[in-house]
Design a protein around this motif. Structure first.
Motif, PDB file in Angstrom:
ATOM      1  N   UNK A  73       0.872  -1.326   0.252  1.00  0.00           N
ATOM      2  CA  UNK A  73       0.165  -0.137   0.093  1.00  0.00           C
ATOM      3  C   UNK A  73       0.868   1.199  -0.172  1.00  0.00           C
ATOM      4  N   UNK A  74       2.270   1.154  -0.035  1.00  0.00           N
ATOM      5  CA  UNK A  74       3.062   2.360   0.258  1.00  0.00           C
ATOM      6  C   UNK A  74       4.217   2.253  -0.691  1.00  0.00           C
ATOM      7  N   UNK A  75       4.691   3.195  -1.145  1.00  0.00           N
ATOM      8  CA  UNK A  75       5.933   3.012  -1.982  1.00  0.00           C
ATOM      9  C   UNK A  75       7.330   2.907  -1.323  1.00  0.00           C
ATOM     10  N   UNK A  76       7.819   1.635  -1.601  1.00  0.00           N
ATOM     11  CA  UNK A  76       9.179   1.372  -0.420  1.00  0.00           C
ATOM     12  C   UNK A  76      10.308   1.094  -1.566  1.00  0.00           C
ATOM     13  N   UNK A  77      11.130   2.053  -1.427  1.00  0.00           N
ATOM     14  CA  UNK A  77      12.187   1.753  -2.488  1.00  0.00           C
ATOM     15  C   UNK A  77      13.152   0.524  -2.250  1.00  0.00           C
ATOM     16  N   UNK A  78      13.265  -0.287  -3.052  1.00  0.00           N
ATOM     17  CA  UNK A  78      13.939  -1.594  -2.833  1.00  0.00           C
ATOM     18  C   UNK A  78      13.103  -2.975  -2.854  1.00  0.00           C
ATOM     19  N   UNK A  79      11.856  -2.412  -2.742  1.00  0.00           N
ATOM     20  CA  UNK A  79      10.961  -3.693  -2.642  1.00  0.00           C
ATOM     21  C   UNK A  79       9.773  -3.698  -3.767  1.00  0.00           C
ATOM     22  N   UNK A  80      10.358  -3.085  -5.043  1.00  0.00           N
ATOM     23  CA  UNK A  80       9.336  -3.063  -5.984  1.00  0.00           C
ATOM     24  C   UNK A  80       8.514  -4.389  -6.372  1.00  0.00           C
ATOM     25  N   UNK A  81       9.176  -5.531  -6.443  1.00  0.00           N
ATOM     26  CA  UNK A  81       8.559  -6.749  -7.066  1.00  0.00           C
ATOM     27  C   UNK A  81       7.762  -7.366  -5.837  1.00  0.00           C
ATOM     28  N   UNK A  82       8.366  -7.556  -4.576  1.00  0.00           N
ATOM     29  CA  UNK A  82       7.721  -7.818  -3.604  1.00  0.00           C
ATOM     30  C   UNK A  82       6.342  -7.250  -3.221  1.00  0.00           C
ATOM     31  N   UNK A  83       6.415  -5.978  -3.230  1.00  0.00           N
ATOM     32  CA  UNK A  83       5.211  -5.121  -3.084  1.00  0.00           C
ATOM     33  C   UNK A  83       4.225  -5.343  -3.980  1.00  0.00           C
ATOM     34  N   UNK A  84       4.587  -5.225  -5.335  1.00  0.00           N
ATOM     35  CA  UNK A  84       3.584  -5.628  -6.509  1.00  0.00           C
ATOM     36  C   UNK A  84       2.899  -6.963  -6.307  1.00  0.00           C
ATOM     37  N   UNK A  85       3.939  -7.915  -5.967  1.00  0.00           N
ATOM     38  CA  UNK A  85       3.175  -9.469  -5.645  1.00  0.00           C
ATOM     39  C   UNK A  85       2.210  -9.440  -4.568  1.00  0.00           C
ATOM     40  N   UNK A  86       2.318  -8.637  -3.516  1.00  0.00           N
ATOM     41  CA  UNK A  86       1.540  -8.642  -2.473  1.00  0.00           C
ATOM     42  C   UNK A  86       0.259  -7.785  -2.721  1.00  0.00           C
ATOM     43  N   UNK A  87       0.549  -6.635  -3.500  1.00  0.00           N
ATOM     44  CA  UNK A  87      -0.722  -5.900  -4.143  1.00  0.00           C
ATOM     45  C   UNK A  87      -1.584  -6.720  -4.821  1.00  0.00           C
ATOM     46  N   UNK A  88      -0.950  -7.798  -5.625  1.00  0.00           N
ATOM     47  CA  UNK A  88      -1.588  -8.785  -6.383  1.00  0.00           C
ATOM     48  C   UNK A  88      -2.515  -9.754  -5.602  1.00  0.00           C
ATOM     49  N   UNK A  89      -1.887 -10.096  -4.437  1.00  0.00           N
ATOM     50  CA  UNK A  89      -2.741 -11.063  -3.383  1.00  0.00           C
ATOM     51  C   UNK A  89      -3.878 -10.132  -2.960  1.00  0.00           C
ATOM     52  N   UNK A  90      -3.505  -8.903  -2.550  1.00  0.00           N
ATOM     53  CA  UNK A  90      -4.598  -8.290  -1.759  1.00  0.00           C
ATOM     54  C   UNK A  90      -5.797  -8.006  -2.915  1.00  0.00           C
ATOM     55  N   UNK A  91      -5.644  -7.907  -4.230  1.00  0.00           N
ATOM     56  CA  UNK A  91      -6.695  -7.832  -5.147  1.00  0.00           C
ATOM     57  C   UNK A  91      -7.200  -9.247  -5.363  1.00  0.00           C
ATOM     58  N   UNK A  92      -6.414 -10.288  -5.170  1.00  0.00           N
ATOM     59  CA  UNK A  92      -7.153 -11.529  -5.252  1.00  0.00           C
ATOM     60  C   UNK A  92      -8.203 -11.606  -3.910  1.00  0.00           C
ATOM     61  N   UNK A  93      -7.701 -11.053  -2.866  1.00  0.00           N
ATOM     62  CA  UNK A  93      -8.788 -11.168  -1.875  1.00  0.00           C
ATOM     63  C   UNK A  93     -10.249 -10.625  -2.218  1.00  0.00           C
ATOM     64  N   UNK A  94     -10.190  -9.422  -2.803  1.00  0.00           N
ATOM     65  CA  UNK A  94     -11.338  -8.841  -3.290  1.00  0.00           C
ATOM     66  C   UNK A  94     -12.103  -9.663  -4.064  1.00  0.00           C
ATOM     67  N   UNK A  95     -11.376 -10.200  -5.138  1.00  0.00           N
ATOM     68  CA  UNK A  95     -12.171 -11.028  -5.930  1.00  0.00           C
ATOM     69  C   UNK A  95     -12.699 -12.336  -5.597  1.00  0.00           C
ATOM     70  N   UNK A  96     -12.048 -12.868  -4.605  1.00  0.00           N
ATOM     71  CA  UNK A  96     -12.318 -14.029  -4.059  1.00  0.00           C
ATOM     72  C   UNK A  96     -13.472 -13.838  -3.280  1.00  0.00           C
ATOM     73  N   UNK A  97     -13.503 -12.852  -2.582  1.00  0.00           N
ATOM     74  CA  UNK A  97     -14.550 -12.295  -1.833  1.00  0.00           C
ATOM     75  C   UNK A  97     -15.822 -12.267  -2.468  1.00  0.00           C
TER      76      UNK A  97
END
Ligand code: NAP
Length: 248
Positions: A145-169
């Motif tokens: 949910x935040x921009x964190x330098x050095x964590x681009x891919x990790x953050x994007x992967x978890x944003x995808x998981x957060x999106x899946x949470x809403x779709x699965x709900x």
């Protein structure tokens, strides 16, 4: 007992946040299935969970699995059988500046954090829907949910998981299955301190309103709440367990 007659599969349940969650659920009487790649870690975690939950009627079993390997994910779903609770917790979190990111590590992060959780959920949810009940908890991160330098891919992967949470709900609510995310802030686990560095985790912790990193137990409490019937009207939600960082 809150989790009596409940089977819970916790990926990455052999250490850190996953192990702390397994202890809480086993204390509540659950049969807990934990996964990880390293069988020695698995055996040690089963012993620790059973000792910590002694007398509760709960139990723990280790299933070796690599969430980054699709064949292993499919085997895991077969070995686990029907479960009432699924905690998608196993995560890969190496850091790199975007300009230095290599493809192998990019793929490992997305294969583990997104593809593994996706196909494990797709394999296990039909039996939940058939029974008309179940709870899925996805462990994301405040970095989604935040921009964190050095964590681009990790953050994007978890944003995808957060999106899946809403779709699965949206897809599973009518079938009685709830799906939520827990979004931890910096949490002092041996795993993340080895990869990100203890100093980094402590420094990020010092910057959150509560002024410290969290503990695995503090994250596990919220996962256990969402897994339980106490959260019976909660679905599609993300609960931030981050010392106030994303709110303030
Ligand atoms: P941890 O202490 O390193 O534990 C990670 C667990 O996942 C271990 O059981 C590990 O076992 C397993 N694992 C790792 N990669 C795996 C793979 N490819 N397939 C199957 N299992 C795998 O980590 P943690 O700090 O508790 O983190 C747990 C979750 O919380 C992760 O999703 C992480 O992104 C998220 N999170 C953590 C923090 C934090 O500051 N700690 C903050 C926000 C979010 P093996 O190594 O034996 O496979």
């Amino acid at each position: 007992m809150e989790f009596e007659n409940t089977t819970a599969l916790i990926t990455g349940g052999t250490a850190g946040i996953g192990e702390a969650t397994a202890i809480l659920l086993a204390r509540g009487g659950a049969t807990v299935l934990i996964t990880g790649r390293d069988p020695e870690r698995g055996a040690a975690a089963v012993a620790a969970i059973e000792e910590a939950s002694g007398g509760s009627g709960g139990s723990a079993r280790y299933l070796q699995a690599d969430l980054g390997d699709l064949a292993s994910v499919r085997r895991l779903a077969e070995q686990a059988g029907p479960v009432d609770v699924l905690v998608n917790n196993a995560g890969s979190f190496p850091t790199a500046a975007t300009v230095d990111q290599d493809v192998a590590s990019f793929e490992e992060i997305f294969d583990t954090n997104v593809r593994g959780a996706f196909f494990l959920t797709a394999a296990l949810v039909p039996s939940m829907l058939a029974r008309g009940s179940g709870s899925i908890v996805n462990v994301t991160t405040m970095a989604a949910q935040l921009g964190m330098a050095g964590a681009a891919v990790y953050s994007a992967s978890k944003a995808a998981l957060a999106s899946l949470t809403r779709t699965w709900a949206a897809e599973f609510s009518a079938g009685g299955v709830r799906v939520n995310s827990v979004s931890p802030g910096p949490t002092a686990t041996a795993g993340v301190m080895a990869v990100w560095g203890e100093e980094t985790i402590r420094a990020i912790g010092a910057g959150v309103p509560i002024g410290r990193a969290g503990t695995a137990d503090e994250i596990a409490e919220t996962i256990a709440f969402l897994a339980s019937d106490r959260a019976s009207f909660v679905t599609g939600a993300t609960i931030n367990v981050d010392g106030g960082r994303t709110a303030i």
